[in-house]
Each structure stands twice: as C-alpha cells, then as structure tokens.
Design a protein around this motif. Structure first.
Motif, PDB file in Angstrom:
ATOM      1  N   TRP A  41     -13.877  -1.036   0.905  1.00  0.00           N
ATOM      2  CA  TRP A  41     -12.634  -1.417   1.564  1.00  0.00           C
ATOM      3  C   TRP A  41     -11.872  -0.156   1.965  1.00  0.00           C
ATOM      4  O   TRP A  41     -11.629   0.087   3.139  1.00  0.00           O
ATOM      5  N   VAL A  87      -3.402   2.761 -11.638  1.00  0.00           N
ATOM      6  CA  VAL A  87      -3.559   4.003 -10.882  1.00  0.00           C
ATOM      7  C   VAL A  87      -3.891   5.150 -11.836  1.00  0.00           C
ATOM      8  O   VAL A  87      -4.795   5.954 -11.574  1.00  0.00           O
ATOM      9  N   ARG A 138      -4.391  10.660   6.004  1.00  0.00           N
ATOM     10  CA  ARG A 138      -5.092  11.646   5.173  1.00  0.00           C
ATOM     11  C   ARG A 138      -5.585  12.826   5.989  1.00  0.00           C
ATOM     12  O   ARG A 138      -5.706  13.939   5.496  1.00  0.00           O
ATOM     13  N   PHE A 192       1.827   1.758  -3.403  1.00  0.00           N
ATOM     14  CA  PHE A 192       0.626   2.083  -4.168  1.00  0.00           C
ATOM     15  C   PHE A 192       0.241   3.551  -3.987  1.00  0.00           C
ATOM     16  O   PHE A 192      -0.012   4.258  -4.963  1.00  0.00           O
ATOM     17  N   TYR A 193       0.216   4.019  -2.745  1.00  0.00           N
ATOM     18  CA  TYR A 193      -0.198   5.407  -2.524  1.00  0.00           C
ATOM     19  C   TYR A 193       0.823   6.374  -3.085  1.00  0.00           C
ATOM     20  O   TYR A 193       0.467   7.433  -3.606  1.00  0.00           O
ATOM     21  N   ALA A 200       0.191   6.430  -6.674  1.00  0.00           N
ATOM     22  CA  ALA A 200      -1.070   7.131  -6.946  1.00  0.00           C
ATOM     23  C   ALA A 200      -0.867   8.635  -6.836  1.00  0.00           C
ATOM     24  O   ALA A 200      -1.382   9.400  -7.661  1.00  0.00           O
ATOM     25  N   PRO A 216      -5.711  -1.202   5.258  1.00  0.00           N
ATOM     26  CA  PRO A 216      -4.859  -0.019   5.165  1.00  0.00           C
ATOM     27  C   PRO A 216      -5.485   1.231   5.772  1.00  0.00           C
ATOM     28  O   PRO A 216      -4.783   2.167   6.103  1.00  0.00           O
ATOM     29  N   SER A 217      -6.805   1.210   5.921  1.00  0.00           N
ATOM     30  CA  SER A 217      -7.445   2.415   6.455  1.00  0.00           C
ATOM     31  C   SER A 217      -6.938   2.774   7.840  1.00  0.00           C
ATOM     32  O   SER A 217      -6.989   3.931   8.235  1.00  0.00           O
ATOM     33  N   PHE A 264       0.830  -1.202   0.000  1.00  0.00           N
ATOM     34  CA  PHE A 264       0.000   0.000   0.000  1.00  0.00           C
ATOM     35  C   PHE A 264       0.864   1.251   0.000  1.00  0.00           C
ATOM     36  O   PHE A 264       0.508   2.258  -0.613  1.00  0.00           O
ATOM     37  N   LEU A 290       0.580  -1.656 -12.459  1.00  0.00           N
ATOM     38  CA  LEU A 290       0.179  -0.861 -11.299  1.00  0.00           C
ATOM     39  C   LEU A 290       0.079   0.607 -11.694  1.00  0.00           C
ATOM     40  O   LEU A 290      -0.907   1.278 -11.381  1.00  0.00           O
ATOM     41  N   ILE A 330      -3.698  -5.518   5.377  1.00  0.00           N
ATOM     42  CA  ILE A 330      -5.030  -5.990   5.021  1.00  0.00           C
ATOM     43  C   ILE A 330      -6.055  -4.871   5.195  1.00  0.00           C
ATOM     44  O   ILE A 330      -6.954  -4.710   4.384  1.00  0.00           O
ATOM     45  N   ASN A 350      -6.394   6.513   6.957  1.00  0.00           N
ATOM     46  CA  ASN A 350      -7.303   7.576   7.367  1.00  0.00           C
ATOM     47  C   ASN A 350      -6.603   8.621   8.224  1.00  0.00           C
ATOM     48  O   ASN A 350      -6.720   9.811   7.939  1.00  0.00           O
ATOM     49  N   GLY A 378     -11.353  15.494   1.598  1.00  0.00           N
ATOM     50  CA  GLY A 378     -11.995  14.209   1.331  1.00  0.00           C
ATOM     51  C   GLY A 378     -11.167  13.099   1.741  1.00  0.00           C
ATOM     52  O   GLY A 378     -11.082  12.469   2.689  1.00  0.00           O
TER      53      GLY A 378
END
Lengths: 577, 554
Positions: free
Chosen positions: B84, B196, A528, A447-448, A451, A520-521, A444, B192, A518, A525, A577
């Motif tokens: 999720w 994204v 963020r 990933f973030y 992103a 990630p929040s 993650f 990936l 599993i 959260n 958000g």
C-alpha cells in the motif's frame, strides 16, 4: 530563451582588463517562472481593471485567476522533473546533464523539490481561494479585480518564501505575502469586524516582521552573511579554496548573538504560523476577515511560513538543532494544547476553526522538531493535506454564513443536515478529516507527523499531540452534533444556493481529502522526494568556450555529480529511500 | 490434533484459494455503503434491500471461509497481501487463523440479524450506510495482519457507531455518542503512538527499516524489554477502553442504553470483541514478555470487572443498562482467560467472546422487540409478561439461561474453560471470579422475575407476543446457543492450534515463562463433547498438584 540566458551570463569579476561592468548574477528565469507568473498575472489583472473604463464583466476574474495559478503550478512541473532527475516528462526527453537541485540569482533562490512542492500547494490554495471568492464577492456585492489580484500577489510572495535561499529574499517574500493578506483581511467594506481584523493583523504582523528583521540582523552579525548557503558553509566543515583561503569550519565561541538571532527569527515565524504564544491575532483575524480570504490564508500562509521554517532551521542550522529544537518543542506543545482546549469553548465556528488551526500548527511544529527527512516530508504532507481540508471547511462556512458574513455562530448550524444535506455532509467530511479519522488525508497527516516525531525519539511529544487531537476532536463533534443530532430545532437557515465556483472548489477539496486519504502515496511520494537542498551557485567564471547553455531551463552548468557532492545535505542520510 | 509447530517462524501463511475472500468481505460492505449513498433518499425500501443483500452476502462469504478453513493449520490462512505504502512497508495484508475465524463469522452472522431485527424510525439511508460501513470496519479489524491497517479499521468503526448512537438512539443519545467517541479516540491516540513506535523500533522492514507487518514485527527482537512494556501499555489502553476493562468502562452503559437496537447488537456482539481480540493478537503476540509481566494487573482488573459489573447490573432499573453491565462482567471473563496464559484459558476466552456476542446480541434483539411494544426499558413499568407473551418469555428464558451459564447452553462452555484455565495458573483469581457466575444468576433471574412474573397491569395486558418474522430472526441465534452449548468441538478444534501456536510464541519470546498446562499439555484434548463436558475438569483436577507448583514457581 537561450539567447537571453547567454546574454545574462555574467562576465568574470576577476577579469581586470574588462571594462568596469556591474556584475549581475546569473538568473535562471525559467526557474523563477512560478513566481513571475503569479506576480505578473496579478499586476496585469490590476492594470487592466484600472485602465479599462467599463470594467470587464465580473465573471472573468475568477477563471482568469484560476488559469494563472494553474499555469504557475504547471510551470513548476518541468523544474520538478529536472530536480528529480527524470529522464522524460510525458513525451519530452529531458537532457541528461543539468539535473538535480540548483540555485540561482547568486544563490539567493534555491530550486529544489521542497520549494517546488510548497509552490504547488500555494498555487492550489490560490485556485481554491479564487473559486470560493467568486460566489462570495458577488453575494456581498464587492466584486472587483482587487481580491483576485491580491490573491495572486500573496501567492507569489508565498512561493518566494518557499524558494528563498537568503534571508533578504525570504523577507521580501514574507512582506509581499503579508501585505497582500492584510489587505485581503480588510476587504469587506461594509463589515467593521473585517476592517478591525485587517488593522489588527497589520499591526501585529508588522510587529512580527520587525522581530524577524531584528533576528536576521543578529544572524548576520554572527555569521557575516544573510545567505543560507553562506551561513551553512560558515559553520560547515572547513574548505580550502584554490587560492589557499580556508573558509568555513567556524564554531561560535559565544553563541549568544546567533542564538538570540535564531530565537527572534523563530518569533517572527511563530506569528505567521500562529503558534502559541504568538497566536492571539489569529482568532480575531479569522473571525473578521472575508471567509474565502481565510480559506486561502489559513493554508497558504502556513505553507509559506513553514517552508521558511524548514529552510532556515532544519536546512541552514542543522548544527544548532540542540539550540532551537527545545524552543520549537515548546511552541508545539503550547500550540497543540492551547489550540485544542481554547477551541472547545468557542461558539463561533470561525473562531473555532482558528483555534483548531493553531492546534494543527502544533502538529506541524512537532514534525519540524523532528528535524529529519521524515519530519520534512511529514511537514509537506501535512501542509498539503491541511490546505485542502481547511479551504473546504471555510468554503462551507463562507456559504452558510450568508449575506453579510454574519451567520457564523454554532447555533446557525443547527439542523443544517435537513435543509442542506449536501453541504452538511461536505463539512462533516472536512471536520472529520481535521479530527484525523481514517480514509482522509487528515489521518495520514497526523500519522506521518507522529511517525516523524517518534523516529526522532520525541515520543512524549507524539503522545501530547495525540491527546490534544482527541481534545480537538470534541470541537469538530460539536459542529457535527449541531448539524445532525439536534433534531428538535427548526433548521437555522433555508436552502443555501451554491455557485459553480464554490461547488468546484469543494469538490476538489473532497476529492483530494478522500482520494489521497485512501491512496496517500499520491502526496507522500512527492513529499518524500521533495528534499530541501542548499546548492552552491555555479562559479562566476564563465568557461572559455561557448557558454554551455544547452540546458533548456537555466544556464547553470553544475553536473549532477558535483551537485550532490556540494550539497552535503544534512537530511540526505535517510532521504533517499 | 496434528503436529503442533514449535518453531514459530516455520508457519507459512496460506492462501487456501485464489479468491481473495477476506478482501471481498471488507470490500463488499464498503461497496454496499457506496451504492446506498448513491440511491436517493426517496427510496427507503431499496436501502433496506441493498443493506440486507450486502450483509447477507458478506455473511455467506464468512461462512464460506469457515467451511474452507483448514482445521489443523494453526497459521494464517486466506492470506491477501498487497503493498500500500511501499516506503513504510504498509501493506493491505489480511489473513485469518483459528482465533479470528469465529469472530469474522460472528460479525458475518450478527450484522444481517441486526438488520432483520430492527428498523430505523427515520432517515433510513444514513442508518444503512453507517451500518454497512461499520461491518466493513469490523471485518477489517479481525482480518488485518498489518498494524497500520488494523489501526485504520479500528478507527473506522468509531465514526459509524458515533452516528448510529447519536442520530438513531434514545434519550441522552448525543451525550452517550460523544462520550463513546472521545473515550475510544483517547485510547486510539495512545495506540497510534505505540504502533508507530513499535514499527520504527522493531526495525523489521527491509534493511532494518520501518515495517508495519504484524508477522515481521512479532518476530523482531530489537525492542528492549522496558520499551516493549511501555509500548504494550499504549496498546493496552486502547483495548481496555474498547473491551471495556474496569475502570475504563463508563462509556459502555451509556452507549448501550442509548444506542438503537441494531447499534446495541453490533456494539455488544462485535465491537467489544475488538478489545479482547486486540489483546490477543496485538498484546500477547507482539509483547509476550510484557503480557506476562502485566498479566497479574489485568487478571485483577478482570476479576474486579466480573464482580463489579455483576453487582452493578443487579442494581439497575433499566433492562438495557442491566445487560450493558452484564457485558462488563462477561467481558471480564474473556480478559481473565486471556491473561491466564494457558491453552484452556485462551480457548475459553475466544469462546466467551463468541458466546457473549451471540447471547448479548440475542438479548438486545429481545429488548428491541420489547421496546417496540412498550417504548420503555424500565423494569418497574413491566410486569407479568409471561402470561400475555409466552413465546417472548420462553425465548427470553433460554437466552437468559445461556447468559447465566447453564450447562448445556453455550454460555457455560466458555466461562467454564476460562475458570479452568485460570485455576491452573492463577488459582485465586479464578476462585474469586467464579462468584461472578453466581451473581449473574441473581441479577438475571431477579430481573426476569420482576418483568415476567406476576399479573400484568393495564399497560402490559395488551403486550403482543412475538410474531413470525421475529421468531424467525431468533431461530439462528437460539440454534447457535444450543448447538455450541452441546457440541462446541467444531469451534474448539479450530481455535486450539492457533492458541497453542500463540502460547508457543509467548514461551519462545518471554524468558522464564512456561505455559502452566497440565503435564502432558500437548496431548490434552480440552474439547468437552456433548456428554463428557466435565471430563477435562476431572483430568485437570487430577493434574492439579503439579500445575500448582508450576504456577507458584514463576
């Protein structure tokens, strides 16, 4: 507490008839609690250990450190609740009026979600470092209070950096952190590499601090202030004060002074986060320093330094993003590729992990380069995830390396899956997490970061980062292969005893790495919500009535509406958000 | 065939029943892996039992899904959806349509068979943990309807297979495992970034935000044509590595050859389909225009793969390597049919995936039996097995004939439909690819001749024939090979609505593209029954002139 606070509310500087008094800034002591607890905890420990003739039994050091660090972390929770505007914390109803982020000590320390999150992660790093150090120090016959005290002091320096709203305070924090870490690196008395690494780290670190100071001086020369809020206002939209003085709205005609200053500041931070080309100290230091110290500093120093990077660049100089972003992009690409490629050719696992941490720094720099709210939360998530992964990895390494800290070559990991199946599995999970395998935090985190980069139209950088992640994956595989897939060799070591402290630390790291992987929040959260803010300190004129010190935390009187209007946060656009 | 839905968005995902069976199909193997991990290593018999129970019950769930699948519903069924990560609109979103249905069933069938067919030589615990994890990953890939979840599951399949090959494989297993890992990771790296980018650029979430919801992203039109092509290539690299499409195939022969038997079965039977399935669900569905644009490239690569794989297979001395290269060839057919962009081609492609899974799975099981007896895959060391092991030879012949594509066995149906569908839209690619079928006969028959014919020498004289359990393991696969060869209708009638819907979507979103079907494409029943398996061909043949014009008109 309220009495103390009200006595500290400064009198007006403008009041002519008042006797000459030194105007002390208002200090919200409770907001500084995380720093104070860590620092005082460390000093108290040193004092007791040096005053008591018969040294207290060794087994209390680590639990004491853990308790202090946990207390420091917990002291940030009410602040977090206030910053986030929670109505209640567990069963306490929180007052409605002073909410939201604020700054204190005349705007030199900012209390916002970002700093508090980073503070929490640093406290976690202290806890993990102390737990790992316990068994290690006893094994090496070095047990004493110094290691733990230095951990705590380094932690407080890191928290200062994460919460600094002023270059001077930032520098204070940086030095507090760095000097403690230099000493930690040289802690192993009987190992010459440790001495060498401490000296090397010190010389290069001092050098980088000089760069940082030089850069700060340039920035001061360009803006006339070292305060982030002041700098932000200096370049922000013009504001006409009640007395008719217009401040702000400045545009540098010749930006050279400022840009050079920014570049030098970035060099200073580049050293601290070990970004290529300022990385050369890190493999030597990681190799030579005591492994638990590495487990601590790989996480904590990065957290503090990256928090500072975000505060300075993303928060204070958002207008100059076109100036500093290319530099950060270059550092990111260089760190990603050089870190990954150089890691592959190493045969010493500590050096390998040092290079891989350089590669991780590249990933985080990529998220910094995104210069967005997503980028900031990606940085925080990455740092939090990385702290646990790296502490776990080095934790296992410190156990395997054995007495003398010498068994760190890849060959020493051959066949460990048979002699130490539990440790091997643990290390495998941390390595896979660092490689970014799903259902771990590492996935993650990457990933973030990707992103955030893609969100800021840095797709090319994201591709470079992912390709480098594949290259780096090979290095983690090498360790796993050595442990699992080389069946022909005799196991390099016998069964390794694991003390309770190390078990606890590794267990914590495992739970976080997989659990948050599993869900990630749990980290995402808060990350963020952890938005960095620059909030004006309250005006120094005290109101005529009784001082409104009803706030349990500080004497700050800014109502929430005013707070949000003055923050003018560059990131708040997408941050809600 | 029911009303074909042209309004793509009108299809409502259907839950069929309250029980989240797809989630259970992922959760059950995960749970099994957890239980296995908790059982101490000193109880190997318990490990095998738990692994078998887990995978058999997962397979039973898959069959239950097959049984309760609403044949004429082209949309997603058995949908499970849970938030999720709310901020990014990442969901635990599962569903199955005609395209993924049989891949799920295939996964459900092949995993238990692989467990029955082979046992590890050491460290049972780790072996079974990894296999059950692998099953969870495969189920997840086929059931996922969320880009993020898909990627997660796609990645999840890498680690177990890495360890299966690396720890329980033969010969140069570490090299093969590492190569496999790095190749796949490299593909995933691009995917990936592509995922994204797509999620951000599609603005499909609430208020134009990020969304990873497959259906929402597919319905979005905010990605520009050029960007979509780049993003498509990001996906394509990952799928091309996984399928594998020449020139990304070099990991496959190594991985296949060195993998343990169960690993080979699952790798060939299920994992290669992740690539072609990915092309269908995430290539065609998400990037209709880009897929049409790049179709000639992939058709060409597929054709090269078919011929190249077959030729190289003929040159192999190692039986497992031979089957591995034949997989490259067969998967080429799946890609060919996919990018033919016709109903027949896509149906054929799905069929090829299923049939290849069954046939290659069976071949690897047989090779596993062979290895257990002789500890070699070397063709030169084997001779005259037919006379000492008639059962083995008989079963091998049947499976081999299916692989060659003998009419009446399942291998034929898929490849025939693919060639037919490709001929309609891209004639010359089909013509060249058809040669691959002939070469397949060459390499397999030649290998058979060398291994089974002649007089057995000293080493091969004592080759024991299949015993009862081994025969029983082969029964379901042989049954499927024959059944699907004679009567593929149950598969086709479930696949077809979804394929048509997919093509309607492609038509709707790719400007200027029309599916090169026969004139009354909607009425066409491309279901070769038991005795009229050639009738669609005739029908097709009669329609040829018109379709050819269409094909050239584009």
């Amino acid at each position: 507490m309220s009495g103390l606070v009200s006595s500290l509310v400064p009198s007006s500087i403008l009041a002519a008839d008042a006797p000459a008094r030194i105007a002390t800034p208002e200090v919200a002591w409770r907001a500084l609690l995380p720093i104070i607890i860590l620092l005082v905890g460390g000093i108290v420990m040193l004092t007791i250990a040096s005053l008591v003739r018969k040294r207290p039994t060794a087994r209390w050091y680590a639990p004491y450190t853990v308790v202090v660090a946990v207390a420091a972390g917990l002291s940030a929770v009410p602040l977090w609740a206030r910053v986030q505007g929670w109505d209640s914390l567990l069963w306490w109803d929180l007052p409605a009026s002073p909410r939201g982020p604020f700054s204190t000590v005349a705007g030199a320390v900012g209390v916002d979600g970002f700093g508090l999150f980073a503070a929490g992660v640093i406290c976690a790093a202290v806890v993990l470092g102390a737990l790992l150090a316990d068994g290690w120090l006893r094994r090496e016959g070095l047990n004493g209070a110094e290691f733990y005290a230095l951990l705590l002091i380094a932690g407080s320096g890191g928290v200062i950096m994460a919460m600094a709203d002023d270059f001077i305070v930032l520098f204070l924090g940086l030095e507090t952190l760095s000097i403690a870490v230099y000493v930690l690196s040289a802690m192993h008395l009987r190992r010459v590499q440790s001495q060498e690494s401490g000296l090397k780290y010190f010389v290069l670190g001092a050098f980088s601090s000089a760069f940082l100071l030089y850069g700060i001086a340039f920035v001061y020369g360009a803006t006339g202030t070292t305060n982030f809020i002041g700098i932000r206002n200096y370049f922000g939209p013009p504001i006409k004060s009640a007395t008719g003085v217009i401040t702000g709205g400045n545009i540098p005609v010749h930006g050279g002074l400022l840009v050079v200053g920014l570049a030098l500041v970035l060099v200073g931070f580049g050293f601290k986060v070990a970004a290529v080309p300022f990385h050369s100290w890190s493999p030597d230091v990681y190799d030579g320093a005591p492994t638990p110290a590495v487990a601590f500093m790989a996480g904590a120093v990065k957290v503090a330094a990256f928090a500072a990077v975000i505060r300075v660049f993303v928060l204070t100089f958002p207008n100059f993003v076109t100036d500093w972003r290319p530099i950060v992009e270059f550092l990111a690409v260089a760190s990603l590729l050089a870190g990954a490629v150089l890691a592959i050719v190493q045969t010493n696992i500590k050096r390998m992990l040092a290079y891989s941490s350089i590669s991780h720094a590249g990933f985080i720099l990529m998220a910094v380069a995104a210069a967005s709210a997503d980028g900031t939360s990606a940085v925080l998530f990455y740092l939090a995830a990385y702290t646990f992964m790296v502490a776990g990895s080095f934790g296992v390494v410190s156990l395997v390396s054995g007495r003398g800290d010498n068994r760190t070559s890849l060959a020493d990991y051959r066949g460990q899956s048979r002699s130490n199946p539990g440790l091997s599995l643990t290390l495998t999970i941390f390595l896979l997490a660092q490689a970014g395998v799903p259902f771990t935090t590492g996935f993650f985190a990457k990933f973030y970061a990707v992103a955030a980069a893609v969100g800021s139209k840095l797709t090319w950088l994201a591709i470079v980062a992912m390709v480098s992640a594949v290259i780096a994956a090979f290095l983690y595989l090498r360790v796993i292969i050595a442990m699992y897939l080389r069946e022909t060799d005799e196991p390099a070591t016998g069964r390794i005893p694991v003390r309770f402290g190390a078990k606890l630390a590794l267990g914590l790291c495992l739970v976080v790495t997989i659990g948050v992987g599993i869900l990630p929040s749990v980290f995402l959260n808060p990350a963020r919500e952890a938005i960095p803010y620059l909030v004006e300190p309250p005006a120094p004129t005290p109101p005529p009535g009784p001082a409104p010190t009803t706030d349990p935390l500080t004497g700050a009187t800014i109502p929430k509406a005013q707070t949000t209007s003055t923050t003018a946060d560059p990131l708040s656009g997408g941050a809600g958000g | 065939m029911g009303a074909v839905v042209f309004a793509v968005e009108a299809v409502v995902p259907h839950t069929n029943s309250g029980f989240p069976v797809l989630a259970a199909m992922i959760a059950l193997p995960l749970l099994g892996a957890l239980v296995l991990a908790l059982i101490p290593s000193s109880r190997p018999e318990l490990h095998r039992l738990v692994a078998i129970v887990t995978s058999v019950s997962t397979g039973a769930l898959a069959l239950w899904v097959l049984y309760n699948f609403r044949t004429e519903d082209p949309g997603f069924q058995f949908v499970v959806s849970h938030t999720w990560v709310a901020t990014l609109d990442i969901k635990f979103y599962l569903g199955v349509d005609g395209i993924s249905l049989f891949l799920l069933v295939l996964t459900g069938i092949l995993f238990p068979i692989a467990l029955f067919a082979a046992e590890p030589d050491q460290n049972e615990k780790g072996y079974y943990v990894w296999i059950t994890l692998l099953e969870a990953g495969c189920m997840g890939v086929f059931a996922a309807l969320d880009l993020f979840l898909f990627f997660l599951m796609f990645e999840l399949t890498i680690v177990p297979l890495y360890f299966l090959i690396g720890q329980w494989g033969h010969g140069r297993r570490v090299y093969a495992a590492t190569k496999f890992f790095l190749f796949t990771m490299l593909g995933s790296a691009f995917m990936l970034v592509a995922i994204v980018s797509l999620a951000v650029l599609a603005h499909a979430g609430e208020g134009g935000g990020t969304s990873f919801d497959l259906l929402k992203v597919a319905a979005s039109t905010s990605v520009s044509r050029n960007t979509a092509r780049w993003v498509f290539l990001g996906f394509a690299v990952a799928f091309a590595v996984k399928t594998p499409i020449v020139p990304f195939h070099t990991w496959l022969p190594d991985a296949h050859t060195e993998a343990p038997t169960a690993g080979s079965i699952d790798l060939a039977g299920v994992l290669l389909k992740l690539g072609t399935y990915g092309f269908m669900r995430y290539g065609l569905y998400l990037f209709p225009e880009a897929s049409v644009f790049f179709a000639p490239v992939f058709l060409t690569l597929a054709t090269i793969g078919i011929i190249y794989g077959a030729v190289v297979a003929a040159m192999q001395r190692n039986l497992k390597r031979l089957v591995a290269y034949s997989s490259v060839s067969h998967m080429g057919f799946a890609v060919l049919g996919l990018f033919a962009l016709t109903t027949l081609g896509l149906e054929g492609s799905v069929l090829v995936m299923i049939n290849h899974g069954i046939i290659t799975g069976a071949l690897f099981i047989l090779l596993g039996f062979l290895y257990k007896r002789r500890h070699t895959y070397d063709i030169d060391k084997l001779r005259g097995l037919q006379s000492v092991a008639p059962w083995f030879a008989g079963v091998f012949t049947l499976v081999m004939m299916a692989s060659i594509g003998l009419p009446g066995l399942n291998g034929f149906v898929g490849e025939f439909l693919v060639l037919l569908g490709t001929f309609v839209s891209h004639r010359w690619w089909a013509v060249v690819s058809a040669v691959g079928v002939i070469i397949a006969a060459v390499y397999l028959l030649w290998a058979y001749q060398r291994v089974f014919h002649g007089e057995p020498d000293e080493d091969n004289k004592t080759f024991p024939d299949l015993h009862l359990t081994e025969k029983l393991v082969m029964v379901p696969l042989i049954g499927l090979i024959v059944f699907l060869g004679i009567y593929p209708k149950p598969v086709l009638e479930r696949v077809e609505p979804s394929v048509k819907l997919l093509l309607a979507h492609v038509e709707a979103f790719a400007p200027g593209f029309h599916v090169a079907n026969t004139q009354d494409g909607e009425k066409l029943q491309p279901v070769p029954g038991a005795d009229d398996s050639s009738s669609p061909g005739q029908e097709q043949g009669s329609q040829e002139p018109e379709t050819q014009e269409q094909g050239e008109g584009r």
